[in-house]
Design an enzyme around this catalytic site. Sequence first.
Site, PDB file in Angstrom:
ATOM      1  N   LYS A   1       0.851  -1.200   0.000  1.00  0.00           N
ATOM      2  CA  LYS A   1       0.000   0.000   0.000  1.00  0.00           C
ATOM      3  C   LYS A   1       0.881   1.241   0.000  1.00  0.00           C
ATOM      4  O   LYS A   1       1.911   1.275   0.686  1.00  0.00           O
ATOM      5  CB  LYS A   1      -0.885  -0.026   1.259  1.00  0.00           C
ATOM      6  CG  LYS A   1      -1.907   1.100   1.350  1.00  0.00           C
ATOM      7  CD  LYS A   1      -2.780   0.943   2.609  1.00  0.00           C
ATOM      8  CE  LYS A   1      -3.880   1.984   2.714  1.00  0.00           C
ATOM      9  NZ  LYS A   1      -4.713   1.819   3.932  1.00  0.00           N
TER      10      LYS A   1
ATOM     11  N   SER B   1      -9.672  -0.580   7.322  1.00  0.00           N
ATOM     12  CA  SER B   1      -9.121  -0.487   5.962  1.00  0.00           C
ATOM     13  C   SER B   1      -8.418  -1.720   5.432  1.00  0.00           C
ATOM     14  O   SER B   1      -8.087  -1.764   4.252  1.00  0.00           O
ATOM     15  CB  SER B   1      -8.177   0.699   5.860  1.00  0.00           C
ATOM     16  OG  SER B   1      -8.928   1.869   5.698  1.00  0.00           O
TER      17      SER B   1
ATOM     18  N   SER C   1      -9.758   1.692   3.056  1.00  0.00           N
ATOM     19  CA  SER C   1      -8.925   2.473   2.160  1.00  0.00           C
ATOM     20  C   SER C   1      -7.883   1.667   1.394  1.00  0.00           C
ATOM     21  O   SER C   1      -7.347   2.141   0.407  1.00  0.00           O
ATOM     22  CB  SER C   1      -8.216   3.569   2.956  1.00  0.00           C
ATOM     23  OG  SER C   1      -7.286   3.006   3.868  1.00  0.00           O
TER      24      SER C   1
HETATM   25  N1  GLN Z   1     -12.923   3.956   6.389  1.00  0.00           N
HETATM   26  C1  GLN Z   1     -12.369   4.437   7.621  1.00  0.00           C
HETATM   27  C2  GLN Z   1     -12.008   5.888   7.476  1.00  0.00           C
HETATM   28  O1  GLN Z   1     -12.306   6.440   6.476  1.00  0.00           O
HETATM   29  C3  GLN Z   1     -11.185   3.611   8.004  1.00  0.00           C
HETATM   30  C4  GLN Z   1      -9.973   3.945   7.254  1.00  0.00           C
HETATM   31  C5  GLN Z   1      -8.792   3.142   7.663  1.00  0.00           C
HETATM   32  O2  GLN Z   1      -8.901   2.123   8.346  1.00  0.00           O
HETATM   33  N2  GLN Z   1      -7.632   3.645   7.270  1.00  0.00           N
HETATM   34  O3  GLN Z   1     -11.453   6.499   8.342  1.00  0.00           O
END
Ligand code: GLN
Length: 446
Positions: A52, A151, A127
Amino acid sequence: RKTLERINEVDSKVNAYLEVFEDAIEAAKEIDKKIAQGEDVKDLAGIPMAIKDNICMKGRKTTCASKILENFVSPYDATVVERLKDNGAVIVGRLNMDEFAMGSSTENSAFKKTRNPYDLERVPGGSSGGSAAAVAAGEAYYTLGSDTGGSIRQPASLCGVVGFKPTYGRVSRYGLVAFASSLDQIGPFTRDVEDAALVLNAICGKDNKDSTSVDVKVEDFTTYLNKSLKGVKVGLPKEYFGEGIDNGVKKELEKAIALLKDLDAEIKEINLPMSQYALAVYYILSSSEASSNLARFDGIRYGVRAKDFEDVVVLYVKSRSQGFGREVKRRIMLGTYALSSGYYDAYYKKALKVKTLIINEFKKAFEDVNLIISPTSPSVAFKFGEKADDPLKMYLSDICTVPVNIAGLPAVSIPAGLSDNLPVGLQIIGNYFKEGEIISLAHGIE
Ligand code: GLN
């Protein structure tokens, strides 16, 4: 070579990669040479994987899918990258994500839209959407992602792969670009549970460069495969199976629960009523920490600098206005507000108190059960644009995953069947540092 060919063949459709390292072939040849010379190599030697784009690799760009870091080249390797390289991993590229890991669909990337390999009209989740889609499409054998509120698990669920978030402190965050430091954790995406155990073996463990990493013995996680589940107590929190969870998702989970009963696990209904506050707590704490962590991106020390400016304040404002996308700005504003004097007690401090209640509730639950299962995501993969204009709708995608980060617990999402031909994910939550027990149950269901 096969992996690079596969990427060439399908990534114009999937768009998982931000950059492919054609020179990865040289690293692979080095491993080949070692093997030919009869050298002892480790489990991951020669296996193509990708990372990532918020995890630093020396001499490579690390953009966090943001314009503000478009040209940033990392001067060092993250600890996980160092450990993977020591293990002989062949890193073939950088993967797309929501900008600074903020989002649940990868639609917040400044660069491209990653598509769900099961249905190209749908999102891969986020994400870490690139990390999940790459494994699902056979464009890497495994990948790394980061999980602040879901994420890793949510995109794994939407793409039908395994996604593992270890206990907070299990894996070093050194070299991971911080979003919310008290919640962030790195973990693997794999095709099956055995591979997850192998990657965890390589990346877990104390690191002096991360003061929050914990010195707990890293057992060989593969010893937890093929275990009997007889008498294992599994909790079903009724709050995670109620309103807002799609029927198709519930149906697949019921099958998994029936299977667990067949395997002689003991299923117990439990209550986690504080979970209803987890989403509010998460968005206050994570945005507060983000507003502080992202203050370093000022156009001076890192990344892109705005062109015309009269003084240093205008330089900051212009660089940040041009460099950050809408969602990142929204989080910075939310967090700045929650931390500002006069509101700090009402929002940030209150959220910290509720965090403690959530932790205590999980601790109590784990006095009665070994593991807890739930859906990973309330729905299967949704269409592009379906939630992009409504932040609250998007935030609800994390309802089942954020409590785990708030408590710092380990959890995995594993594939649990299809609903309308789209993958459904099952989440298994363990007590602190009980990744091994999670692996046993996950492997049993798989
Ligand atoms: N979807 C969540 C957010 O937007 C989690 C994101 C993540 O785990 N990096 O914060």
